[in-house]
Structure formats: structure tokens, C-alpha cells
Enzyme design. Structure first.
Site, PDB file in Angstrom:
ATOM      1  N   TYR A   1       0.809  -1.229   0.000  1.00 52.35           N
ATOM      2  CA  TYR A   1       0.000   0.000   0.000  1.00 52.35           C
ATOM      3  C   TYR A   1       0.839   1.274   0.000  1.00 52.35           C
ATOM      4  CZ  TYR A   1      -4.009   2.906   1.367  1.00 52.35           C
ATOM      5  OH  TYR A   1      -5.009   3.836   1.407  1.00 52.35           O
TER       6      TYR A   1
ATOM      7  N   LYS B   1      -1.357 -13.977   2.016  1.00 54.56           N
ATOM      8  CA  LYS B   1      -1.274 -14.628   0.708  1.00 54.56           C
ATOM      9  C   LYS B   1       0.087 -15.330   0.654  1.00 54.56           C
ATOM     10  CE  LYS B   1      -2.921 -15.411  -3.454  1.00 54.56           C
ATOM     11  NZ  LYS B   1      -4.236 -16.000  -3.776  1.00 54.56           N
TER      12      LYS B   1
ATOM     13  N   ASP C   1      -8.034 -14.454  -0.719  1.00 55.23           N
ATOM     14  CA  ASP C   1      -9.147 -14.631  -1.669  1.00 55.23           C
ATOM     15  C   ASP C   1     -10.253 -15.485  -1.060  1.00 55.23           C
ATOM     16  OD1 ASP C   1      -7.038 -16.411  -1.801  1.00 55.23           O
ATOM     17  OD2 ASP C   1      -7.239 -16.828  -3.937  1.00 55.23           O
TER      18      ASP C   1
ATOM     19  N   ASP D   1      -7.128  -2.742   3.732  1.00 60.40           N
ATOM     20  CA  ASP D   1      -7.843  -1.651   3.068  1.00 60.40           C
ATOM     21  C   ASP D   1      -9.094  -2.203   2.400  1.00 60.40           C
ATOM     22  OD1 ASP D   1      -8.218   0.938   1.902  1.00 60.40           O
ATOM     23  OD2 ASP D   1      -7.329   0.195   0.039  1.00 60.40           O
TER      24      ASP D   1
HETATM   25 MG    MG Z   1     -10.073   2.476   2.330  1.00 61.95          MG
END
Ligand code: MG
Ligand code: NAI
Length: 336
Positions: free
Chosen positions: A123, A172, A205, A229
Site C-alpha cells: 500500500y 497470501k 481470496d 484496506d
Molecule cells: Mg479504504
């Protein structure tokens, strides 16, 4: 008396912070609001979106309640929200998602608290072009032991303090074996110290699917920045959206409580803004200030208004009222 830095921010910020401070003051919260500027308004007025006085006030008082800030798209200043998180190393982003009475949603009985690592991961936008023609870009994800230990410990400590039964770590690590692999490894190490709390890990996922199939199976969730997020917005979506979910950014030396929605320029100044998200963020602040009973009292008043006075609620949640009628309805219950 607690000194709390209040940043009304842009757009609907003034309206919703006014509502929230009125509700907290009516409930008897012992708070002195120290109003400070940030965002587009500050930029227009003072030539900077994050004035030095605001930073100094947060350094001094260490706790802030922040309304939404308008961030220009493309050119212009960077996100002040991200700048504040970095400046004060607010490494825990905490996003509860709880089913609410009389709010339209196909899901009932959801009670999730998501912990998102707030300073690292993919991010952070460490990107570069590989070639001069700009046909090949790369992005770097950063995961450190220190930061992972902090956020995962924060999630377990929260679970312990609040009598939560399970922590789910999302990763992941089958593909991103080093970065999210490290995060998972540290999670397994820390979980050993909390034998009373169930620990599980899920690949992101699958997690996304599970959260929609059966969200009631999740309790506390901890994950890296980008997954957090996305999944935290997904969690908000399960209980009515960003208008009704609060958020906290907490570090070792400072904490900032904010709504996750934006400044809603389309409805700013019209009295239509829903203050619930910021109010729930403020209730997290009261819990942080060790006033959980007061937070619970206000939450109960909100639930009563949602259940029995829907007409006074704002239109975005199916009511016929305004920011003012909603605020008054909550205050009337608190005064009783
Ligand atoms: Mg956000
Ligand atoms: P937004 O969240 O401001 O608005 C999206 C839609 O939701 C709009 O239709 C708006 O009217 C509605 N909405 C949002 N909050 C509401 C509330 N409390 N009550 C009723 N309706 C509400 O998102 P948008 O339009 O993408 O962004 C607008 C500005 O806000 C941009 O400058 C963006 O950068 C900024 N922003 C700031 C955030 C923050 O300070 N934490 C977070 C997200 C966006």
C-alpha cells in the site's frame, strides 16, 4: 478533563463534527475540544493542508478526532490522512463492523473488528518505472518483523481485553512467501502466547468469499495494509456501509479517530450528512480514554434512535430527517 484535538476538515466535516461534539458533550464526556485546521480549507486559507500548529497540537495532546479531508485528485498535495499516520506512526488501523438495528442489510449478527497494518505492505506506493518508455512498472511491498509484531500483538491484546474468542490472520503466503509469509510466521509465534484465544489463518481470496458467505464466523481479523484496506471496506459493506462504521488509527504515542468516508462535497452544507460513522469513531476514542460505559450509553442511544425514531435519521440510511434531527433525537435520549 481530556484535551482532544478536533479537526473538522472539509465538506461535511463541520456538520458531522458539530453533531458529534454536541452528542458527546450532552452525554457528559469530560472533553476540552482543541480545534485545529487541516485539509483543503487549511490549504486555501493558510497555504498548507497540514499546518505546523495542527501537528504541534497532536504532539502535545496525543489524541485527535478528525473529520474527512478533501484530497485533490492527480496534482496537488498528498493525502493528509496518510501523512498523519506516518508522522505519528499510527500503525494500527482498527475498523469494527457490527450489525445495526433497522439498517438495511442482508446480513445479521455481524460483529467483526478488523486490524489493518497501517504503515507498510504494498500500500505504501514504493513504485518505479523499469524502462524509460514507461511500459513496465514495479511496486515493492515492505513487511518488517517489528511492524508485524506490533499490529498482531495489538489484535491479540484487543481480543483478550474485550473477551473475543478468535483471531483470524489473513495473508497470501502461498504466493507472496517472503512478505506475507513473514507476517503469517509472526502471527503463529504470537498466537502461542494467547492460548485462550483461537487462532486461524486464511488466504485472502478465500477470506473475501468467506466474509460474504458467512461473516458471523469472524471475530477479530488481522492483516497487512492493502488486504486490510479492501477487507475493511468489505466488512463495512456487510453492516450498512461507510456511513455507519467508525475507525481508529492508533500508535504507541498518539491516536487519531476518524470516519472512513470522504468529505461528500455533493451534500456538504445541506444538512444531509450522516454523523454516525464519525460518532462511532468517537466512541472508540472514549473506549481508548477508558470510558467504555459512556461509549456504551451513547451507542445504546443511537440504537434506540435507529430502531424507534427512524424518521429522524438521515436519508442515506432510510430516514426522513437531517443531521440536526438525528443529533437532537440522540441527545434527547441521553438527557432522559
Ligand atoms: Mg479504504
Ligand atoms: P465520499 O465518501 O465523500 O462520498 C461518496 C458518496 O457517499 C457521496 O454520494 C456522499 O454524499 C456519500 N456520503 C459520504 N459520507 C456520507 C455521510 N456521512 N452521510 C451521508 N452521505 C455520505 O467519497 P468521494 O466522493 O470519493 O470523495 C470526496 C472527497 O473526500 C475527495 O476529495 C476524497 O479525496 C476525500 N476523501 C477523504 C477521506 C478521509 O478524509 N478519510 C476518505 C475518502 C475520501
Amino acid at each position: 478533563m481530556h484535551n482532544i484535538v478536533l479537526i473538522p476538515g472539509d465538506g461535511i466535516g463541520k456538520e458531522i463534527t458539530k453533531s458529534v461534539t454536541t452528542i458527546l458533550d450532552t452525554a457528559g464526556a469530560d472533553i476540552n475540544w482543541v480545534e485545529c485546521k487541516a485539509g483543503e480549507g487549511a490549504n486555501n486559507e493558510l497555504g498548507t493542508p497540514l499546518p505546523e500548529e495542527t501537528i504541534e497540537a497532536i504532539k502535545k495532546h496525543r489524541i485527535a478526532l478528525k473529520g474527512p479531508l478533501t484530497t485533490p485528485v492527480g496534482a496537488g498535495f498528498r493525502s493528509i490522512n496518510v501523512a498523519l499516520r506516518q508522522q505519528f506512526n499510527l500503525y494500527s488501523n482498527i475498523r469494527p463492523a457490527r450489525s445495526l438495528p433497522n439498517i438495511d442489510s442482508p446480513f445479521r449478527g455481524v460483529d467483526i473488528v478488523l486490524f489493518r497494518e497501517n504503515t507498510q505492505g504494498l500500500y505504501i506506493g514504493k513504485e518505479h518505472w523499469v524502462d524509460k518508455e514507461e511500459k513496465h512498472a514495479e511496486s515493492i511491498a515492505v513487511v518488517t518483523r517489528d511492524a508485524s509484531e506490533k499490529i498482531i500483538t495489538a489484535a491479540f491484546e484487543y481480543a483478550k481485553k474485550h473477551g473475543r474468542k478468535k483471531v483470524t490472520l489473513v495473508h497470501k503466503a502461498n504466493i507472496l512467501k517472503l512478505t506475507t509469509g513473514l507476517f503469517l510466521k509472526i502471527g503463529k509465534e504470537i498466537a502461542v502466547n494467547y492460548p485462550e484465544i483461537e487462532f486461524e489463518d486464511l488466504i485472502v481470496d478465500n477470506m473475501a468469499m468467506q466474509m460474504v458467505l458467512k461473516p458471523q464466523q469472524f471475530d477479530v481479523i488481522v492483516t497487512t495494509n492493502l488486504f486490510g484496506d479492501i477487507l475493511s471496506d468489505l466488512a463495512s459493506g456487510l453492516v450498512g456501509g461507510l456511513g455507519v462504521t467508525g475507525a481508529a488509527n492508533i500508535g504507541d504515542d498518539a491516536a487519531m479517530f476518524e470516519a472512513v468516508h470522504g468529505s461528500a462535497p455533493d451534500i456538504a452544507g445541506k444538512g444531509l450528512a450522516n454523523p454516525t460513522a464519525l460518532l462511532f469513531s468517537a466512541l472508540m476514542m472514549l473506549e481508548y480514554l477508558d470510558q467504555p460505559k459512556l461509549a456504551e450509553k451513547i451507542r445504546a442511544a443511537v440504537y434506540t434512535v435507529l430502531q424507534d425514531h427512524k424518521e429522524d435519521c438521515t436519508k442515506d440510511i432510510g430516514g426522513e430527517g437531517t443531521t440536526q434531527t438525528y443529533t437532537d433525537a440522540i441527545c434527547n435520549i441521553l438527557k432522559d
